[in-house]
Design an enzyme around this catalytic site. Structure first.
Site, PDB file in Angstrom:
ATOM      1  N   SER A 144       0.853  -1.200   0.000  1.00 53.91           N
ATOM      2  CA  SER A 144       0.000   0.000   0.000  1.00 53.91           C
ATOM      3  C   SER A 144       0.885   1.245   0.000  1.00 53.91           C
ATOM      4  CB  SER A 144      -0.872   0.007   1.264  1.00 53.91           C
ATOM      5  OG  SER A 144      -1.600   1.217   1.372  1.00 53.91           O
ATOM      6  N   TYR A 159      -2.362  -1.326  10.353  1.00 51.02           N
ATOM      7  CA  TYR A 159      -2.378  -1.548   8.900  1.00 51.02           C
ATOM      8  C   TYR A 159      -1.062  -1.102   8.271  1.00 51.02           C
ATOM      9  CZ  TYR A 159      -3.936  -1.243   4.026  1.00 51.02           C
ATOM     10  OH  TYR A 159      -4.055  -1.400   2.670  1.00 51.02           O
TER      11      TYR A 159
HETATM   12  P1  NAD Z   1     -11.240  -6.297  -1.034  1.00 47.75           P
HETATM   13  O1  NAD Z   1     -11.830  -6.321   0.335  1.00 47.75           O
HETATM   14  O2  NAD Z   1     -12.104  -5.969  -2.200  1.00 47.75           O
HETATM   15  O3  NAD Z   1     -10.499  -7.676  -1.345  1.00 47.75           O
HETATM   16  C1  NAD Z   1      -9.775  -8.388  -0.377  1.00 47.75           C
HETATM   17  C2  NAD Z   1     -10.029  -9.862  -0.560  1.00 47.75           C
HETATM   18  O4  NAD Z   1      -9.254 -10.590   0.393  1.00 47.75           O
HETATM   19  C3  NAD Z   1     -11.481 -10.241  -0.332  1.00 47.75           C
HETATM   20  O5  NAD Z   1     -11.896 -11.081  -1.385  1.00 47.75           O
HETATM   21  C4  NAD Z   1     -11.477 -10.964   1.005  1.00 47.75           C
HETATM   22  O6  NAD Z   1     -12.469 -11.956   1.104  1.00 47.75           O
HETATM   23  C5  NAD Z   1     -10.082 -11.565   0.996  1.00 47.75           C
HETATM   24  N1  NAD Z   1      -9.611 -11.832   2.341  1.00 47.75           N
HETATM   25  C6  NAD Z   1      -9.624 -11.002   3.408  1.00 47.75           C
HETATM   26  N2  NAD Z   1      -9.145 -11.621   4.478  1.00 47.75           N
HETATM   27  C7  NAD Z   1      -8.813 -12.864   4.096  1.00 47.75           C
HETATM   28  C8  NAD Z   1      -8.277 -13.992   4.752  1.00 47.75           C
HETATM   29  N3  NAD Z   1      -7.986 -13.963   6.075  1.00 47.75           N
HETATM   30  N4  NAD Z   1      -8.067 -15.118   4.044  1.00 47.75           N
HETATM   31  C9  NAD Z   1      -8.372 -15.175   2.745  1.00 47.75           C
HETATM   32  N5  NAD Z   1      -8.892 -14.149   2.066  1.00 47.75           N
HETATM   33  C10 NAD Z   1      -9.118 -13.009   2.733  1.00 47.75           C
HETATM   34  O7  NAD Z   1     -10.039  -5.270  -0.933  1.00 47.75           O
HETATM   35  P2  NAD Z   1      -8.907  -4.800  -1.971  1.00 47.75           P
HETATM   36  O8  NAD Z   1      -8.913  -3.328  -1.906  1.00 47.75           O
HETATM   37  O9  NAD Z   1      -9.000  -5.470  -3.285  1.00 47.75           O
HETATM   38  O10 NAD Z   1      -7.623  -5.307  -1.167  1.00 47.75           O
HETATM   39  C11 NAD Z   1      -6.640  -6.139  -1.713  1.00 47.75           C
HETATM   40  C12 NAD Z   1      -5.279  -5.715  -1.198  1.00 47.75           C
HETATM   41  O11 NAD Z   1      -5.013  -4.400  -1.670  1.00 47.75           O
HETATM   42  C13 NAD Z   1      -5.157  -5.660   0.332  1.00 47.75           C
HETATM   43  O12 NAD Z   1      -3.946  -6.260   0.723  1.00 47.75           O
HETATM   44  C14 NAD Z   1      -5.141  -4.182   0.625  1.00 47.75           C
HETATM   45  O13 NAD Z   1      -4.414  -3.863   1.782  1.00 47.75           O
HETATM   46  C15 NAD Z   1      -4.474  -3.643  -0.626  1.00 47.75           C
HETATM   47  N6  NAD Z   1      -4.740  -2.207  -0.869  1.00 47.75           N
HETATM   48  C16 NAD Z   1      -5.992  -1.762  -1.194  1.00 47.75           C
HETATM   49  C17 NAD Z   1      -6.187  -0.398  -1.409  1.00 47.75           C
HETATM   50  C18 NAD Z   1      -7.543   0.176  -1.768  1.00 47.75           C
HETATM   51  O14 NAD Z   1      -7.706   1.398  -1.745  1.00 47.75           O
HETATM   52  N7  NAD Z   1      -8.525  -0.633  -2.084  1.00 47.75           N
HETATM   53  C19 NAD Z   1      -5.128   0.486  -1.286  1.00 47.75           C
HETATM   54  C20 NAD Z   1      -3.876   0.000  -0.936  1.00 47.75           C
HETATM   55  C21 NAD Z   1      -3.688  -1.357  -0.747  1.00 47.75           C
END
Ligand code: NAD
Length: 262
Positions: A144, A159
């Site tokens: 991130s 986080y």
């Molecule tokens: P999201 O919630 O849409 O997707 C996350 C997925 O991970 C979901 O399908 C959820 O079911 C799965 N998940 C969560 N905990 C889990 C576990 N214990 N075991 C197995 N699966 C699990 O969110 P996203 O935004 O697509 O996030 C994906 C990654 O991107 C994360 O690591 C997040 O920190 C990172 N990220 C997201 C953003 C943003 O703005 N969306 C920004 C920076 C980083």
């Protein structure tokens, strides 16, 4: 990049049921990869598989919690039972967890963020790397801007710490795994439109924030609009592909310039 760029490749994507993981799984499958779709929620993963098959790709649903060692071991075993090798791993599953001032953040809240984001990263790598050592491959860790360039998200201490730790692991392992032809890099997204807000609890935000005003929006490239999961997936595909064959141990921020401003 040709769309057959991942032909004959097997990929594993964690958190493949929504957001960035789903977009990455679809992108890799469109490039010809067979994709192991790992996550906690089976119906979401099945839906990703339906969408992959609709574009002529294929994959396998693997239900597991990334923080559970036995479940991760079994999921990787099942994938390798169906396929000969493993070439691409996208370490993506993660939660925002609880964002609260440090004196209010409960030990169990801190632990649950660390369990999914950091222990989950370790377990994914621990169980997959042995299968990549013979043939090499590419690992992409979804970190991130928080914890790598940006420290202004109020209360996001747990986080940010996990996201900083992921980047430390990427750099440490780039050296350890280079001898096996395994590359490992990080993508560091800024605000991306996904489902992650469903996994966010915020308390006493005011007590932790330093107020900053962005009159023109805080993402220079878009005037404030969040990025899309597909925009992150394209960078993941670049890092998975031969086009990045001399790149390892490197973060790529995918944030429209957001982290430079904050
Ligand atoms: P999201 O919630 O849409 O997707 C996350 C997925 O991970 C979901 O399908 C959820 O079911 C799965 N998940 C969560 N905990 C889990 C576990 N214990 N075991 C197995 N699966 C699990 O969110 P996203 O935004 O697509 O996030 C994906 C990654 O991107 C994360 O690591 C997040 O920190 C990172 N990220 C997201 C953003 C943003 O703005 N969306 C920004 C920076 C980083």
């Amino acid at each position: 990049m040709s769309l057959a760029e991942f032909e004959e490749n097997t990929a594993l994507v964690t958190g493949a049921g929504s957001g960035i993981g789903k977009a990455a799984a679809l992108r890799l499958a469109r490039g010809g990869a067979f994709v192991g779709l790992l996550g906690r929620t089976e119906d979401e993963l099945q839906e990703t598989l339906v969408e992959i098959r609709a574009v002529g790709g294929d994959g396998k649903v693997l239900v597991a919690d990334v923080s559970n060692a036995d479940a991760m071991s079994e999921a990787v075993r099942l994938l390798l039972e169906a396929r000969k090798g493993l070439h691409i791993v996208v370490v993506n599953a993660g939660i925002n967890g609880t964002w609260a001032p440090i004196d209010d953040l409960k030990p169990e809240e801190f632990d649950s963020t660390v369990a999914v984001n950091l222990r989950g990263t370790y377990l994914t790598l621990h169980h997959t790397v042995p299968h990549m050592k013979r043939g090499g491959g590419s690992i992409i860790v979804v970190s991130s801007i928080n914890g790598t360039r940006t420290f202004t998200t109020p209360g996001a201490t747990a986080y940010s710490a996990t996201k900083a730790a992921q980047l430390a692991m990427v750099q440490q392992l780039a050296l350890e795994l280079g001898r096996y032809g395994i590359r490992i890099n990080a993508v560091c997204p800024g605000a991306i439109d996904t489902e992650i807000d469903d996994n966010t609890r915020t308390r006493k935000k005011r007590q932790a924030e330093v107020p900053v005003v962005f009159p023109e929006g805080d993402i220079p490239l878009t005037g404030g609009e969040a990025g899309t999961a597909a925009e992150v997936a394209d960078v993941i595909a670049f890092l998975a592909s031969g086009a990045s064959r001399h790149v390892t141990g490197t973060p790529i921020w995918v944030d429209g310039g957001q982290s430079l401003l904050r």
